[in-house]
Design an enzyme around this catalytic site. Structure first.
Site, PDB file in Angstrom:
ATOM      1  N   ILE A 117     -22.849 -31.743  -3.838  1.00  0.00           N
ATOM      2  CA  ILE A 117     -23.235 -32.638  -4.938  1.00  0.00           C
ATOM      3  C   ILE A 117     -22.765 -31.995  -6.245  1.00  0.00           C
ATOM      4  O   ILE A 117     -22.823 -30.760  -6.388  1.00  0.00           O
ATOM      5  CB  ILE A 117     -24.779 -32.836  -4.958  1.00  0.00           C
ATOM      6  CG1 ILE A 117     -25.307 -33.248  -3.572  1.00  0.00           C
ATOM      7  CG2 ILE A 117     -25.185 -33.845  -6.028  1.00  0.00           C
ATOM      8  CD1 ILE A 117     -24.771 -34.541  -3.023  1.00  0.00           C
ATOM      9  N   HIS A 168     -36.650 -27.557  -5.447  1.00  0.00           N
ATOM     10  CA  HIS A 168     -36.183 -26.343  -6.126  1.00  0.00           C
ATOM     11  C   HIS A 168     -35.532 -25.361  -5.137  1.00  0.00           C
ATOM     12  O   HIS A 168     -35.811 -25.392  -3.942  1.00  0.00           O
ATOM     13  CB  HIS A 168     -37.363 -25.637  -6.820  1.00  0.00           C
ATOM     14  CG  HIS A 168     -38.429 -25.223  -5.851  1.00  0.00           C
ATOM     15  ND1 HIS A 168     -39.420 -26.077  -5.426  1.00  0.00           N
ATOM     16  CD2 HIS A 168     -38.636 -24.063  -5.193  1.00  0.00           C
ATOM     17  CE1 HIS A 168     -40.196 -25.448  -4.569  1.00  0.00           C
ATOM     18  NE2 HIS A 168     -39.737 -24.224  -4.394  1.00  0.00           N
ATOM     19  N   TYR A 222     -29.116 -18.563   2.231  1.00  0.00           N
ATOM     20  CA  TYR A 222     -29.435 -19.963   1.901  1.00  0.00           C
ATOM     21  C   TYR A 222     -29.556 -20.808   3.179  1.00  0.00           C
ATOM     22  O   TYR A 222     -30.506 -21.569   3.349  1.00  0.00           O
ATOM     23  CB  TYR A 222     -28.338 -20.491   0.980  1.00  0.00           C
ATOM     24  CG  TYR A 222     -28.421 -21.950   0.605  1.00  0.00           C
ATOM     25  CD1 TYR A 222     -29.327 -22.394  -0.352  1.00  0.00           C
ATOM     26  CD2 TYR A 222     -27.562 -22.889   1.182  1.00  0.00           C
ATOM     27  CE1 TYR A 222     -29.383 -23.738  -0.718  1.00  0.00           C
ATOM     28  CE2 TYR A 222     -27.614 -24.226   0.826  1.00  0.00           C
ATOM     29  CZ  TYR A 222     -28.527 -24.649  -0.118  1.00  0.00           C
ATOM     30  OH  TYR A 222     -28.568 -25.987  -0.472  1.00  0.00           O
ATOM     31  N   MET A 237     -41.492 -20.313  -8.357  1.00  0.00           N
ATOM     32  CA  MET A 237     -41.853 -20.578  -6.964  1.00  0.00           C
ATOM     33  C   MET A 237     -41.629 -19.376  -6.042  1.00  0.00           C
ATOM     34  O   MET A 237     -41.865 -19.458  -4.844  1.00  0.00           O
ATOM     35  CB  MET A 237     -41.078 -21.801  -6.434  1.00  0.00           C
ATOM     36  CG  MET A 237     -41.447 -23.075  -7.136  1.00  0.00           C
ATOM     37  SD  MET A 237     -43.195 -23.471  -6.934  1.00  0.00           S
ATOM     38  CE  MET A 237     -43.696 -23.631  -8.620  1.00  0.00           C
ATOM     39  N   SER A 265     -24.661 -26.002 -11.092  1.00  0.00           N
ATOM     40  CA  SER A 265     -24.806 -24.747 -10.349  1.00  0.00           C
ATOM     41  C   SER A 265     -23.959 -24.757  -9.076  1.00  0.00           C
ATOM     42  O   SER A 265     -23.330 -23.758  -8.735  1.00  0.00           O
ATOM     43  CB  SER A 265     -26.279 -24.480 -10.015  1.00  0.00           C
ATOM     44  OG  SER A 265     -26.769 -25.505  -9.210  1.00  0.00           O
ATOM     45  N   SER A 313     -30.339 -29.382   3.244  1.00  0.00           N
ATOM     46  CA  SER A 313     -28.896 -29.354   3.055  1.00  0.00           C
ATOM     47  C   SER A 313     -28.198 -29.413   4.407  1.00  0.00           C
ATOM     48  O   SER A 313     -28.792 -29.066   5.438  1.00  0.00           O
ATOM     49  CB  SER A 313     -28.554 -28.031   2.367  1.00  0.00           C
ATOM     50  OG  SER A 313     -27.196 -27.750   2.473  1.00  0.00           O
TER      51      SER A 313
HETATM   52  P1  NAP Z   1     -29.895 -26.752  -9.457  1.00  0.00           P
HETATM   53  O1  NAP Z   1     -29.227 -27.695 -10.388  1.00  0.00           O
HETATM   54  O2  NAP Z   1     -29.466 -25.320  -9.444  1.00  0.00           O
HETATM   55  O3  NAP Z   1     -31.461 -26.825  -9.746  1.00  0.00           O
HETATM   56  C1  NAP Z   1     -32.331 -25.908  -9.178  1.00  0.00           C
HETATM   57  C2  NAP Z   1     -33.689 -26.119  -9.812  1.00  0.00           C
HETATM   58  O4  NAP Z   1     -34.596 -25.138  -9.289  1.00  0.00           O
HETATM   59  C3  NAP Z   1     -33.662 -25.949 -11.322  1.00  0.00           C
HETATM   60  O5  NAP Z   1     -34.522 -26.895 -11.910  1.00  0.00           O
HETATM   61  C4  NAP Z   1     -34.206 -24.532 -11.538  1.00  0.00           C
HETATM   62  O6  NAP Z   1     -34.803 -24.492 -12.805  1.00  0.00           O
HETATM   63  C5  NAP Z   1     -35.209 -24.446 -10.390  1.00  0.00           C
HETATM   64  N1  NAP Z   1     -35.504 -23.064  -9.999  1.00  0.00           N
HETATM   65  C6  NAP Z   1     -34.631 -22.039  -9.806  1.00  0.00           C
HETATM   66  N2  NAP Z   1     -35.304 -20.931  -9.438  1.00  0.00           N
HETATM   67  C7  NAP Z   1     -36.613 -21.263  -9.420  1.00  0.00           C
HETATM   68  C8  NAP Z   1     -37.803 -20.540  -9.151  1.00  0.00           C
HETATM   69  N3  NAP Z   1     -37.789 -19.251  -8.801  1.00  0.00           N
HETATM   70  N4  NAP Z   1     -38.991 -21.173  -9.246  1.00  0.00           N
HETATM   71  C9  NAP Z   1     -39.031 -22.504  -9.614  1.00  0.00           C
HETATM   72  N5  NAP Z   1     -37.946 -23.246  -9.855  1.00  0.00           N
HETATM   73  C10 NAP Z   1     -36.742 -22.615  -9.774  1.00  0.00           C
HETATM   74  O7  NAP Z   1     -29.819 -27.248  -7.938  1.00  0.00           O
HETATM   75  P2  NAP Z   1     -29.258 -28.612  -7.319  1.00  0.00           P
HETATM   76  O8  NAP Z   1     -27.824 -28.439  -7.062  1.00  0.00           O
HETATM   77  O9  NAP Z   1     -29.731 -29.756  -8.128  1.00  0.00           O
HETATM   78  O10 NAP Z   1     -30.012 -28.601  -5.920  1.00  0.00           O
HETATM   79  C11 NAP Z   1     -31.252 -29.263  -5.749  1.00  0.00           C
HETATM   80  C12 NAP Z   1     -31.602 -29.282  -4.262  1.00  0.00           C
HETATM   81  O11 NAP Z   1     -30.541 -29.920  -3.535  1.00  0.00           O
HETATM   82  C13 NAP Z   1     -31.768 -27.890  -3.651  1.00  0.00           C
HETATM   83  O12 NAP Z   1     -32.823 -27.906  -2.728  1.00  0.00           O
HETATM   84  C14 NAP Z   1     -30.458 -27.660  -2.947  1.00  0.00           C
HETATM   85  O13 NAP Z   1     -30.553 -26.776  -1.855  1.00  0.00           O
HETATM   86  C15 NAP Z   1     -30.145 -29.083  -2.467  1.00  0.00           C
HETATM   87  N6  NAP Z   1     -28.709 -29.237  -2.200  1.00  0.00           N
HETATM   88  C16 NAP Z   1     -27.812 -29.231  -3.235  1.00  0.00           C
HETATM   89  C17 NAP Z   1     -26.457 -29.347  -2.945  1.00  0.00           C
HETATM   90  C18 NAP Z   1     -25.423 -29.359  -4.043  1.00  0.00           C
HETATM   91  O14 NAP Z   1     -24.227 -29.339  -3.716  1.00  0.00           O
HETATM   92  N7  NAP Z   1     -25.822 -29.404  -5.305  1.00  0.00           N
HETATM   93  C19 NAP Z   1     -26.019 -29.461  -1.617  1.00  0.00           C
HETATM   94  C20 NAP Z   1     -26.959 -29.454  -0.602  1.00  0.00           C
HETATM   95  C21 NAP Z   1     -28.298 -29.356  -0.905  1.00  0.00           C
HETATM   96  P3  NAP Z   1     -35.172 -23.169 -13.637  1.00  0.00           P
HETATM   97  O15 NAP Z   1     -33.937 -22.342 -13.714  1.00  0.00           O
HETATM   98  O16 NAP Z   1     -35.613 -23.745 -14.953  1.00  0.00           O
HETATM   99  O17 NAP Z   1     -36.292 -22.516 -12.902  1.00  0.00           O
END
Ligand code: NAP
Length: 287
Positions: free
Chosen positions: A217, A119, A182, A92, A221, A169
């Site tokens: 969450i 993503h 971010y 992306m 990662s 977020s």
């Molecule tokens: P995650 O486990 O790191 O997952 C990120 C996803 O994005 C993976 O499937 C990764 O897969 C993909 N990705 C990474 N780089 C990419 C690229 N260049 N092009 C396409 N896909 C890409 O993240 P998460 O913690 O589940 O977070 C998901 C969402 O929730 C995000 O929008 C994040 O900002 C939001 N959020 C999370 C938290 C938290 O604490 N976890 C808090 C607030 C908001 P590949 O590596 O296979 O590409």
């Protein structure tokens, strides 16, 4: 003072409960056969959303960069009950892949009912070191690709009376240290999609936009990034994922998950100095 604090807590509670009680009820049957595209679905919250949609019997296209992992996730989706589960790899941060992914989903599913943009590109959890190029780059996966995919999918969502969920977020509402690039991308999402949501409503569009505000969450990662720096409890990815799906299916404008993100969002404008103090002292940092 005690009366004031009680009044404050009481009004926050009433506002939060009012938001929850007035939420439309969710009919799981409405997702049977629904045509869904979920991005960032090879891990974390996106992966959990794919599994929930599968259990509801949806038709799913998932995307991320790692093809092999996507294949495993689609196999699990099929075993959980998805009517269809397909994947397409895409980066992306690349200019053409966002359109390619939406076109694939439109073609394979014959249209879309839900577009779930989730993503994020890889970034460091650290003080900003002046790397302007990284900020410029991160805007591509975290912001520009969202805009591009939303625009590409809009005509189909219009036809199907569909919904978009934009996974943002707390960092998009309240700036935090260690996440400057971010925070910038998440604020951009809130600004852009908040504005687009007004415009669609004013045009009497059929499409709803749900803006998702998440706190910490327990994805691999996120936990790895904050280890040793933040000690706040992390909430379960599966529950966050289910809440996002319900918010989209019931066409609600916003989701705050977990509950404390709603309180923080109110608190930050009422008590800006205290909020700054609390944020800076919640992190383990020794200069
Ligand atoms: P995650 O486990 O790191 O997952 C990120 C996803 O994005 C993976 O499937 C990764 O897969 C993909 N990705 C990474 N780089 C990419 C690229 N260049 N092009 C396409 N896909 C890409 O993240 P998460 O913690 O589940 O977070 C998901 C969402 O929730 C995000 O929008 C994040 O900002 C939001 N959020 C999370 C938290 C938290 O604490 N976890 C808090 C607030 C908001 P590949 O590596 O296979 O590409």
């Amino acid at each position: 003072m005690a009366t004031f604090v009680k009044g404050l807590i009481g009004s926050i509670l009433v506002a939060y409960l009012a938001m929850k009680w007035t939420a439309p009820s969710f009919d799981p049957e409405s997702l049977k056969g629904a045509r869904v595209l979920v991005t960032g679905a090879s891990s974390g919250i996106g992966e959990q959303m794919a599994y929930h949609y599968a259990r509801f019997g949806a038709q799913i296209v998932i995307t991320a960069r790692r093809e092999k992992v996507l294949q495993q996730v689609t196999e699990k989706c099929l075993s959980l009950g998805a009517q269809k589960a397909l994947y397409i790899s895409g980066d992306m941060s690349n200019e053409s892949d966002p359109d390619k992914v939406v076109d694939f989903a439109l073609e394979k599913l014959g249209g879309l009912d839900y577009l779930v943009l989730n993503h994020i590109g890889v970034t460091r959890f650290a003080m900003w070191d002046g790397d302007v190029d990284h900020v410029r780059w991160l805007m591509k996966p975290n912001f520009f690709s969202y805009v591009q995919m939303a625009w590409r999918a809009l005509p189909s969502l219009e036809k199907s009376k569909g919904s978009m969920a934009i996974v943002s977020s707390m960092a998009g509402k309240l700036s935090n240290p260690f996440t400057a690039p971010y925070c910038a991308t998440k604020s951009a999402l809130n600004g852009f999609f908040g504005s687009l949501s007004h415009e669609l409503a004013m045009k009497k569009s059929n499409v709803s936009i749900s803006l998702i505000t998440l706190g910490l969450i327990d994805t691999e990662s996120a936990l790895k990034a904050v280890r040793g720096i933040i000690t706040t409890p992390a909430y379960p990815a599966s529950e966050a994922a289910l809440n996002i799906i319900i918010t989209g299916a019931t066409r609600q404008l916003e989701l705050y998950y977990p509950w404390y993100t709603y309180v923080m969002n109110l608190f930050k404008d009422w008590y800006p100095s205290l909020t700054r103090h609390l944020i800076q002292n919640a992190l383990n940092y020794d200069p």
